[in-house]
Design an enzyme around this catalytic site. Structure first.
Site, PDB file in Angstrom:
ATOM      1  CB  ILE A  64      -0.952   0.009   1.215  1.00  9.67           C
ATOM      2  CG1 ILE A  64      -1.872   1.241   1.164  1.00  9.67           C
ATOM      3  CG2 ILE A  64      -0.238  -0.105   2.533  1.00  9.67           C
ATOM      4  CD1 ILE A  64      -2.980   1.227   2.210  1.00  9.67           C
ATOM      5  CB  SER A  65       1.259   4.024  -2.386  1.00  8.59           C
ATOM      6  OG  SER A  65       1.392   3.276  -3.565  1.00  8.59           O
ATOM      7  CD  GLN A  66       6.408   7.936   1.599  1.00  8.48           C
ATOM      8  OE1 GLN A  66       7.085   7.462   0.689  1.00  8.48           O
ATOM      9  NE2 GLN A  66       6.832   8.943   2.347  1.00  8.48           N
TER      10      GLN A  66
END
Length: 216
Positions: A64-66
């Site tokens: 899950i992206s930053q």
């Protein structure tokens, strides 16, 4: 019903302030991200990670992206209400939720079958009306072209020609391009059928874009 306690909301407010401090200026992006319960993608044991400004593994070699990365790409994309947007790399669905809540008519494609099955079942339960697809996102989604905006959430070795071809004139593509360790964020705007303007932004590190026009 999603639990969104005072503790969750407080953690989220601190995250949004951190994004603001790091240079995210779009009030719309910050407002939308301030309302989305990112902790729904985390097991209770990892709750403290949900509102830290970092990526987190979600299985199948993906993350899950930053939050900063999500905010940065969303700001560059500049979604207007009703824009027809293609997202390459559905992943957890967090970026898709942000785009949807910014007003996008969203189409999203995921390479990994297991992630596609999980996210395409999960987000509709939360009331999200998004068109989900499984397949090679490096080739876009020609059956539904043209798009006003395209966003790629994985690192590409080069800009896929298919994605440029599927943009409307006046539309833009936000994509990280580079090697497997580091990529430059690009915004490519299709000024005419044959001309593209390119803007180069900061360096990021994404998982590789899989597919025929990505990393095989």
């Amino acid at each position: 019903m999603v639990e969104d306690s005072y503790k969750h909301q407080g953690m989220r407010r601190r995250l949004i302030q951190k994004l603001r401090d790091k240079g995210i200026e779009s009030a719309r992006v910050l407002e939308v991200m301030g309302k989305i319960p990112r902790h729904i993608f985390f097991e209770n044991a990892f709750l403290e990670h949900a509102y830290q400004d970092k990526a987190f593994p979600i299985g199948h070699g993906q993350t899950i992206s930053q939050p900063y990365t999500v905010a940065f790409q969303s700001q560059l994309l500049n979604v207007q209400a009703g824009d027809k947007v293609l997202e390459i790399g559905t992943g957890s669905g967090y970026q898709a939720m942000v785009l949807h809540d910014l007003g996008a008519k969203l189409y999203t494609i995921e390479y990994q079958q297991a992630l596609y099955e999980r996210t395409s079942a999960f987000l509709p339960k939360l009331g999200y009306k998004i068109s989900f697809f499984q397949g090679d996102g490096s080739k876009g989604l020609a059956i539904h072209e043209p798009f006003d905006k395209i966003i790629v959430t994985a690192g590409a070795p080069t800009v896929p020609n298919s994605l440029i071809a599927q943009l409307k004139v006046g539309g833009c593509l936000v994509i990280p391009v580079g090697d497997n360790n580091k990529q430059q964020m690009l915004r490519l705007t299709k000024t005419t059928e044959k001309e593209i303007s390119k803007e180069v932004f900061a360096d990021f590190s994404f998982v590789p874009l899989k597919g025929d026009e990505g990393w095989n």
